[in-house]
Enzyme design. Structure first.
Site, mmCIF file in Angstrom:
data_model
loop_
_atom_site.group_PDB
_atom_site.id
_atom_site.type_symbol
_atom_site.label_atom_id
_atom_site.label_comp_id
_atom_site.label_asym_id
_atom_site.label_seq_id
_atom_site.Cartn_x
_atom_site.Cartn_y
_atom_site.Cartn_z
ATOM 1 N N TYR A 1 -5.010 -0.201 -8.359
ATOM 2 C CA TYR A 1 -6.032 0.529 -7.593
ATOM 3 C C TYR A 1 -7.192 -0.408 -7.251
ATOM 4 O O TYR A 1 -7.655 -0.448 -6.104
ATOM 5 C CB TYR A 1 -6.515 1.707 -8.420
ATOM 6 C CG TYR A 1 -7.515 2.617 -7.769
ATOM 7 C CD1 TYR A 1 -8.877 2.475 -8.020
ATOM 8 C CD2 TYR A 1 -7.108 3.646 -6.925
ATOM 9 C CE1 TYR A 1 -9.804 3.330 -7.435
ATOM 10 C CE2 TYR A 1 -8.031 4.500 -6.339
ATOM 11 C CZ TYR A 1 -9.376 4.344 -6.600
ATOM 12 O OH TYR A 1 -10.304 5.186 -6.027
ATOM 13 N N SER B 1 -14.548 1.991 -3.210
ATOM 14 C CA SER B 1 -14.679 2.548 -4.565
ATOM 15 C C SER B 1 -15.520 1.628 -5.432
ATOM 16 O O SER B 1 -15.745 0.468 -5.069
ATOM 17 C CB SER B 1 -13.260 2.648 -5.164
ATOM 18 O OG SER B 1 -13.267 2.618 -6.575
#
Ligand code: NAP
Ligand code: GCO
Length: 288
Positions: free
Chosen positions: A161, A148
């Site tokens: 995250y 990501s």
């Protein structure tokens, strides 16, 4: 005679995309099916597995789907055994399943932190560990992790995250280092901001119909001034799963429309009328 483009085919391969009832996982699976692979997928409950099967049926894709929570090693090992017996040993694993919790760190509970780490980092560890023995036996295998922008950058409210996705970048490098000798390649896809259920809350229009502030922000950070579409990632997903990438290992390939290369512009400079024509993504589920 086989041509160069045959290197991008996945004929006869068994591809497991975790958490692929919708979103990016469904897009990867559809691409793999078109490239010739047999698709297996899982989700965390029967309802989602059935919904996923219906989505694949609409696409004309024959799949094997079953309930499996990637954070539960016993479920993962049983799933891999079942697939081996009913479909074949897994050749390609995409560790796609993931969750996010957008909570300021000082307000995030340890339980919430652990939930994100469990799915986004421990899950890929468990699933990779489960498929590696068959790949070693075969002398070939592909593991693709879902990294990501947050594998490289932080932002407010996504501490768990970002920590998970940063750790997943290093797990990618470690699987490469430990198993490259068995002709196993482990790389990662690093998407930018893609229109899926996971990011739907960041694009919801305000009550007056104007753009979500984060939508405007991300467009000002993306040279193309648009969100990615799931189909934008299908070519890279096929490439990293195919023999065409056999000498690429331990890499995170960012597919972000240029975000990581660009300092960005003043969100106030964006001409909102330019975006009016874009159709909204068909988000079918919104994570919290
Ligand atoms: P999404 O729409 O939220 O889909 C995530 C999928 O994972 C869902 O099918 C979800 O099922 C499943 N899942 C969640 N927890 C699971 C578990 N414990 N076991 C099995 N399956 C589980 O996400 P997405 O946007 O498609 O993203 C897919 C992956 O790419 C994620 O890892 C995400 O972090 C990453 N990514 C996304 C973007 C983006 O902009 N969209 C950008 C970079 C990276 P449930 O319905 O049960 O939750
Ligand atoms: C967020 C978004 C991002 C994207 C993606 C960006 O809240 O910032 O959800 O984390 O999902 O990971 O690459």
């Amino acid at each position: 005679m086989a041509g160069i483009m045959d290197k991008f085919r996945l004929d006869g391969k068994v591809a497991w995309i975790t958490g692929a009832s919708y979103g990016l996982g469904l897009a990867y699976a559809a691409a793999y099916a078109e490239a010739g692979a047999k698709i297996v997928f899982n989700d965390i409950n029967e309802e989602l597995v059935e919904r996923g099967k219906n989505e694949y049926k609409k696409l004309g894709i024959d799949v094997y789907g079953a309930v499996c929570d990637v954070t539960k090693e016993d479920q993962v090992n049983a799933f891999v055994k079942d697939v081996r017996e009913k479909v074949g040993a897994i050749d390609i694993l995409v560790n796609n399943a993931g969750i996010i919790k957008r909570i300021p760190m000082t307000e995030m509970t340890v339980d919430q932190w652990n939930q994100v780490i469990d799915v986004d980092l421990t899950g890929p560890f468990i699933c990779s560990k489960a498929v590696l023995p068959d790949m070693i036996k075969k002398g070939a295998g592909k593991i693709i992790n879902a990294c990501s922008m947050m594998s490289e950058l932080g932002r407010e409210t996504v501490s768990a995250y970002a920590a998970a996705k940063g750790g997943l970048k290093m797990l990618t490098k470690n699987i490469c280092s430990e198993y490259g000798q068995y002709n196993i390649q482990c790389n990662a896809i690093g998407p930018g901001y893609i229109a899926t259920p996971q990011t739907a809350p960041l694009r919801e229009k305000k009550a007056d119909g104007s753009m979500h502030p984060f939508d405007r922000f991300i467009r000002s950070k993306t040279p193309a001034q648009r969100w990615g579409k799931t189909e934008d990632l299908q070519g890279l997903a096929i490439f990293l799963a195919s023999p065409a990438s056999d000498f690429i290992n331990g890499q995170v390939v960012y597919i972000d429309g240029g975000i990581l290369a660009y300092i960005g512009q003043d969100p106030g400079n964006l001409d909102e009328s330019k975006f009016a024509a874009e159709e909204e993504d068909d988000s079918i589920k919104v994570n919290d």
